[in-house]
Design a protein around this motif. Sequence first.
Motif, mmCIF file in Angstrom:
data_model
loop_
_atom_site.group_PDB
_atom_site.id
_atom_site.type_symbol
_atom_site.label_atom_id
_atom_site.label_comp_id
_atom_site.label_asym_id
_atom_site.label_seq_id
_atom_site.Cartn_x
_atom_site.Cartn_y
_atom_site.Cartn_z
ATOM 1 N N UNK A 38 0.846 -1.198 0.000
ATOM 2 C CA UNK A 38 0.000 0.000 0.000
ATOM 3 C C UNK A 38 0.887 1.256 0.000
ATOM 4 N N UNK A 39 0.651 2.144 -0.960
ATOM 5 C CA UNK A 39 1.435 3.380 -1.083
ATOM 6 C C UNK A 39 0.481 4.564 -1.115
ATOM 7 N N UNK A 40 0.778 5.598 -0.354
ATOM 8 C CA UNK A 40 -0.001 6.837 -0.409
ATOM 9 C C UNK A 40 0.954 8.004 -0.224
ATOM 10 N N UNK A 41 0.544 9.180 -0.712
ATOM 11 C CA UNK A 41 1.411 10.346 -0.588
ATOM 12 C C UNK A 41 0.603 11.599 -0.312
ATOM 13 N N UNK A 42 1.196 12.523 0.436
ATOM 14 C CA UNK A 42 0.530 13.787 0.712
ATOM 15 C C UNK A 42 1.542 14.885 0.976
ATOM 16 N N UNK A 43 1.028 16.118 1.052
ATOM 17 C CA UNK A 43 1.875 17.298 1.180
ATOM 18 C C UNK A 43 1.777 17.925 2.568
ATOM 19 N N UNK A 44 2.853 18.609 2.957
ATOM 20 C CA UNK A 44 2.875 19.372 4.202
ATOM 21 C C UNK A 44 2.054 20.657 4.059
ATOM 22 N N UNK A 45 2.120 21.297 2.876
ATOM 23 C CA UNK A 45 1.415 22.574 2.703
ATOM 24 C C UNK A 45 1.143 22.830 1.219
ATOM 25 N N UNK A 46 0.367 23.815 0.950
ATOM 26 C CA UNK A 46 0.171 24.422 -0.379
ATOM 27 C C UNK A 46 -0.625 23.622 -1.402
ATOM 28 N N UNK A 47 -0.587 22.295 -1.362
ATOM 29 C CA UNK A 47 -1.312 21.553 -2.399
ATOM 30 C C UNK A 47 -1.946 20.297 -1.834
ATOM 31 N N UNK A 48 -3.053 19.848 -2.455
ATOM 32 C CA UNK A 48 -3.719 18.622 -1.986
ATOM 33 C C UNK A 48 -3.046 17.394 -2.603
ATOM 34 N N UNK A 49 -3.187 16.231 -1.973
ATOM 35 C CA UNK A 49 -3.834 16.008 -0.668
ATOM 36 C C UNK A 49 -2.880 16.305 0.484
ATOM 37 N N UNK A 50 -3.430 16.766 1.643
ATOM 38 C CA UNK A 50 -2.566 16.915 2.817
ATOM 39 C C UNK A 50 -2.100 15.555 3.335
ATOM 40 N N UNK A 51 -0.981 15.567 4.051
ATOM 41 C CA UNK A 51 -0.387 14.324 4.556
ATOM 42 C C UNK A 51 -1.381 13.516 5.390
ATOM 43 N N UNK A 52 -2.204 14.234 6.203
ATOM 44 C CA UNK A 52 -3.181 13.547 7.056
ATOM 45 C C UNK A 52 -4.174 12.719 6.260
ATOM 46 N N UNK A 53 -4.541 13.233 5.082
ATOM 47 C CA UNK A 53 -5.484 12.518 4.205
ATOM 48 C C UNK A 53 -4.859 11.221 3.690
ATOM 49 N N UNK A 54 -3.555 11.289 3.393
ATOM 50 C CA UNK A 54 -2.849 10.095 2.907
ATOM 51 C C UNK A 54 -2.780 9.034 4.002
ATOM 52 N N UNK A 55 -2.573 9.479 5.253
ATOM 53 C CA UNK A 55 -2.552 8.524 6.373
ATOM 54 C C UNK A 55 -3.927 7.878 6.524
ATOM 55 N N UNK A 56 -4.974 8.693 6.455
ATOM 56 C CA UNK A 56 -6.346 8.177 6.572
ATOM 57 C C UNK A 56 -6.632 7.147 5.475
ATOM 58 N N UNK A 57 -6.168 7.464 4.263
ATOM 59 C CA UNK A 57 -6.347 6.539 3.135
ATOM 60 C C UNK A 57 -5.714 5.175 3.438
ATOM 61 N N UNK A 58 -4.522 5.188 4.037
ATOM 62 C CA UNK A 58 -3.851 3.923 4.387
ATOM 63 C C UNK A 58 -4.599 3.204 5.510
ATOM 64 N N UNK A 59 -5.019 3.959 6.530
ATOM 65 C CA UNK A 59 -5.713 3.350 7.672
ATOM 66 C C UNK A 59 -7.021 2.697 7.213
ATOM 67 N N UNK A 60 -7.703 3.356 6.265
ATOM 68 C CA UNK A 60 -8.960 2.792 5.744
ATOM 69 C C UNK A 60 -8.730 1.512 4.954
#
Length: 303
Positions: A38-60
Amino acid sequence: MTTPPALLIAGHGTRDDAGAEAFRDFVRELGRRHPGLPVAGGFIELSPPPLGEAVTELVEQGVRRFAAVPLMLVSAGHAKGDIPAALAREKERHPGISYTYGRPLGPHPALLNVLERRLDEALDGTDRSETTVLLVGRGSTDPDANAEVFKAARLLWEGRGYAGVETAFVSLAAPDVPGGLDRCAALGARRIVVLPYFLFTGILPDRVRQQTEEWAAAHPEAEVRSADVIGPEPELLDLVMERYEEAVKGDLRMNCDSCVYRIALPGFEDKVGLPQQPHFHPDDDDHHHGHHHHGGHSHSHAH
């Protein structure tokens, strides 16, 4: 057999849509290359998706453990502070998850080889020995991060036959791009290639190119060329997986990426695998340093 930890890629973020899309493409390509992971990626700032969203995607997807790799060339405020803080926050939001955190990417020999390729493309067969390279980093208020760009420049210079490699920054640190070009000219550079030390296209690499063109227009006597960013090369995909493996194994070593005893660097290939001898400096006093010229002991560093 336990499932391997997932891979979370953390990016800077950019206001440039093409740059953000290049990151998202890269993350998708990593996922395609490693179908069981499982691979997901997110950003710290400025562009979507934020890092938190990528973590949620993995947890789901049922992920409990992951390794986070910063998709960044140098360890500055983002890699040292923002990403660990964001990950700690996610751990509170998702009780029961655990993660390890990997190293930034540069200056790895595989990336130096891509930079060399970018210079070759810009030079198009003209002579390296009369070419001065200006490596331009992002720039930071963190001196260690800025020093890492100088380190990359030095490693690029070693053994590759360029007249020299100078360093500049696009923001927050001196010299800026025009200042760096002035330095090259003051050193008598016959030809200058400006090389952006950036992974993907974006506002800052565009600014480097624009400032280079403005300087070149004001200095018609100088031959100035612009090289391309690193881009989503196979070397970069492989390197991210190398950082993932290190993080998973907890194998966060001393800096061995640019060690001549481990890695074949241009001009130093004969050193790989050599046992390392203690160094005898002419100004050392043997009695104080405990160095013996006759003992035949070799120190082997635990690389």
